[in-house]
Design a protein around this motif. Structure first.
Motif, PDB file in Angstrom:
ATOM      1  N   ARG A   5     -40.738  42.690 -14.855  1.00 18.59           N
ATOM      2  CA  ARG A   5     -40.319  41.306 -14.612  1.00 18.59           C
ATOM      3  C   ARG A   5     -41.143  40.303 -15.407  1.00 18.59           C
ATOM      4  O   ARG A   5     -40.627  39.291 -15.861  1.00 18.59           O
ATOM      5  CB  ARG A   5     -40.440  40.974 -13.122  1.00 18.59           C
ATOM      6  N   LYS A   6     -42.458  40.581 -15.493  1.00 22.08           N
ATOM      7  CA  LYS A   6     -43.349  39.620 -16.146  1.00 22.08           C
ATOM      8  C   LYS A   6     -43.855  40.204 -17.465  1.00 22.08           C
ATOM      9  O   LYS A   6     -44.039  41.415 -17.568  1.00 22.08           O
ATOM     10  CB  LYS A   6     -44.534  39.322 -15.234  1.00 22.08           C
ATOM     11  N   SER A   7     -44.071  39.327 -18.443  1.00 20.51           N
ATOM     12  CA  SER A   7     -44.574  39.831 -19.733  1.00 20.51           C
ATOM     13  C   SER A   7     -45.819  39.055 -20.126  1.00 20.51           C
ATOM     14  O   SER A   7     -46.015  37.916 -19.697  1.00 20.51           O
ATOM     15  CB  SER A   7     -43.503  39.700 -20.804  1.00 20.51           C
ATOM     16  N   GLN A   8     -46.649  39.693 -20.964  1.00 23.82           N
ATOM     17  CA  GLN A   8     -47.828  38.996 -21.481  1.00 23.82           C
ATOM     18  C   GLN A   8     -47.375  38.000 -22.534  1.00 23.82           C
ATOM     19  O   GLN A   8     -46.322  38.175 -23.143  1.00 23.82           O
ATOM     20  CB  GLN A   8     -48.814  40.018 -22.051  1.00 23.82           C
ATOM     21  N   ARG A   9     -48.238  36.998 -22.793  1.00 22.26           N
ATOM     22  CA  ARG A   9     -47.771  35.897 -23.644  1.00 22.26           C
ATOM     23  C   ARG A   9     -47.561  36.327 -25.091  1.00 22.26           C
ATOM     24  O   ARG A   9     -46.567  36.012 -25.703  1.00 22.26           O
ATOM     25  CB  ARG A   9     -48.749  34.724 -23.566  1.00 22.26           C
ATOM     26  N   GLN A  10     -48.487  37.050 -25.657  1.00 25.65           N
ATOM     27  CA  GLN A  10     -48.466  37.549 -27.051  1.00 25.65           C
ATOM     28  C   GLN A  10     -48.594  36.425 -28.072  1.00 25.65           C
ATOM     29  O   GLN A  10     -48.265  35.275 -27.779  1.00 25.65           O
ATOM     30  CB  GLN A  10     -47.181  38.340 -27.369  1.00 25.65           C
ATOM     31  N   LYS A  11     -49.059  36.787 -29.287  1.00 24.93           N
ATOM     32  CA  LYS A  11     -49.124  35.822 -30.391  1.00 24.93           C
ATOM     33  C   LYS A  11     -47.930  36.034 -31.303  1.00 24.93           C
ATOM     34  O   LYS A  11     -47.430  37.148 -31.417  1.00 24.93           O
ATOM     35  CB  LYS A  11     -50.409  36.030 -31.188  1.00 24.93           C
TER      36      LYS A  11
END
Lengths: 139, 217
Positions: free
Chosen positions: A11-17
């Motif tokens: 459901r949730k994802s890390q922000r990432q560059k």
């Protein structure tokens, strides 16, 4: 159009560059004109829909708008007046991750003048700088 | 189609760093191959090549170190952000040998179907053909003035050009005139629905219920 995935693994994802330029989805493939992003950024489902609506209000009957990006990434946020900690917030909205060079929208069945005016209206809804690109000749 | 002249120089440097320097000096890396001869790495003047590219010609006479060779522009790589040519592929050709290539299709005229309220969709933008290098058409012009509503033009209906053979599937639609299809309205419940999570673990109560239902079946 439902601008969020039907099924996700998490459901949730890390922000990432967002690194580098787009190497895929960076040319006009379906229509004659395209709206290309010149900056990296996140385009929310709401912004994509706003762009589509503003284009559909201006486009003549024969014009066809194609959306080339999809909001696959969920963005979470904490409710206001909440103390920090206690885990990650709940997903709030969905975004399409865009690199410089990505074609966001395409238009077909219309001339350049109308395409330019339509994309101008869409550009006002976009959080990134954009430009009009044309389909390349066949080689 | 005109056959234009293009001068090229042999290059010995290769690899991304060397090629980057080459591009900065206003040249384009290229390669010439085919006819069971050795590949030749070339560099072209960017200005000269883009001028040729804009003419729409596909056949060129390549002059490499005073040797003339007939070549076909096989592939052009672009930087889609900076709008510049990154690399060019040339294929050696014999003027008596047939070549395969893709040529763009151009529609002209106003179809009857559009006048009746239909919408024209140009599905196939280019078609694969086989012909002699001297008979390569710049583009294939298709007259759509007699295209009615609900009708389509297929590859087999494209205009017959002397010495040109269409290789693409004959039943593929090139252009069609159809009624406007209204976009389906998605119910609001579906729009607001959360996505299904594949890796979601069932809770304790749900797990037992699932096991019981499995036993019953």
């Amino acid at each position: 159009m439902r601008l969020m995935p039907k099924r996700v693994k998490f459901r949730k994802s890390q922000r990432q560059k967002i690194k580098g330029n787009a190497t895929r989805g960076n040319k006009v493939s379906f229509g004659e004109f395209g709206l290309q992003s010149l900056e990296p950024g996140w385009i929310t489902a709401q912004q994509l829909e706003a762009g589509r609506v503003s284009a559909s209000q201006y486009l003549p009957r024969e014009g066809k708008l194609i959306i080339r990006v999809f909001p696959h990434k969920s963005v979470s946020s904490k409710p206001i007046e909440t103390r920090m900690g206690k885990g990650k917030g709940e997903p709030e909205y969905w975004v399409a991750v865009v690199k410089p060079g990505t074609v966001l929208y395409e238009l077909s069945g219309i001339n350049e003048e109308i395409a330019r005016m339509t994309f101008n209206r869409i550009a006002h809804k976009m959080p990134v700088k954009v430009r009009l690109v044309q389909r390349r000749k066949t080689i | 189609m005109k056959i234009l002249e293009l001068k090229a120089e042999k290059r010995t440097t290769k690899g991304s760093k060397a090629v980057k320097k080459l591009r900065e000096s206003g040249q384009i890396p290229a390669i010439l191959y085919g006819h069971k001869q050795d590949n030749v790495m070339l560099c072209l003047n960017e200005h000269d090549f883009t001028r040729i590219l804009h003419t729409g010609t596909r056949m060129i006479n390549l002059t490499v170190d005073n040797n003339k060779e007939s070549a076909l522009i096989k592939d052009v790589q672009y930087d889609n952000l900076l709008d510049c040519v990154l690399h060019v592929d040339f294929s050696r050709i014999d003027l008596t040998e047939r070549v395969k290539l893709r040529v763009s299709i151009e529609l002209h005229g106003e179809s009857i179907g559009v006048k009746e309220g239909g919408v024209l969709t140009h599905v196939m933008k280019d078609v694969e053909i086989e012909c002699l290098p001297t008979a390569i058409p710049e583009k294939i012009k298709v007259n759509i003035s007699e295209l009615g509503l609900g009708k389509a033009i297929h590859v087999k209906e494209l205009p017959v050009l002397e010495g040109v053979l269409y290789i693409s599937d004959a039943d593929v639609v090139v252009a069609t005139v159809h009624q406007i299809v209204e976009a389906k309205t998605v119910p609001e419940e579906e729009l607001l629905a959360e996505p299904e999570v594949i890796t979601k673990k069932p809770k304790e109560g749900e797990e037992e219920a699932a096991a019981e239902s499995a036993k019953k079946t």
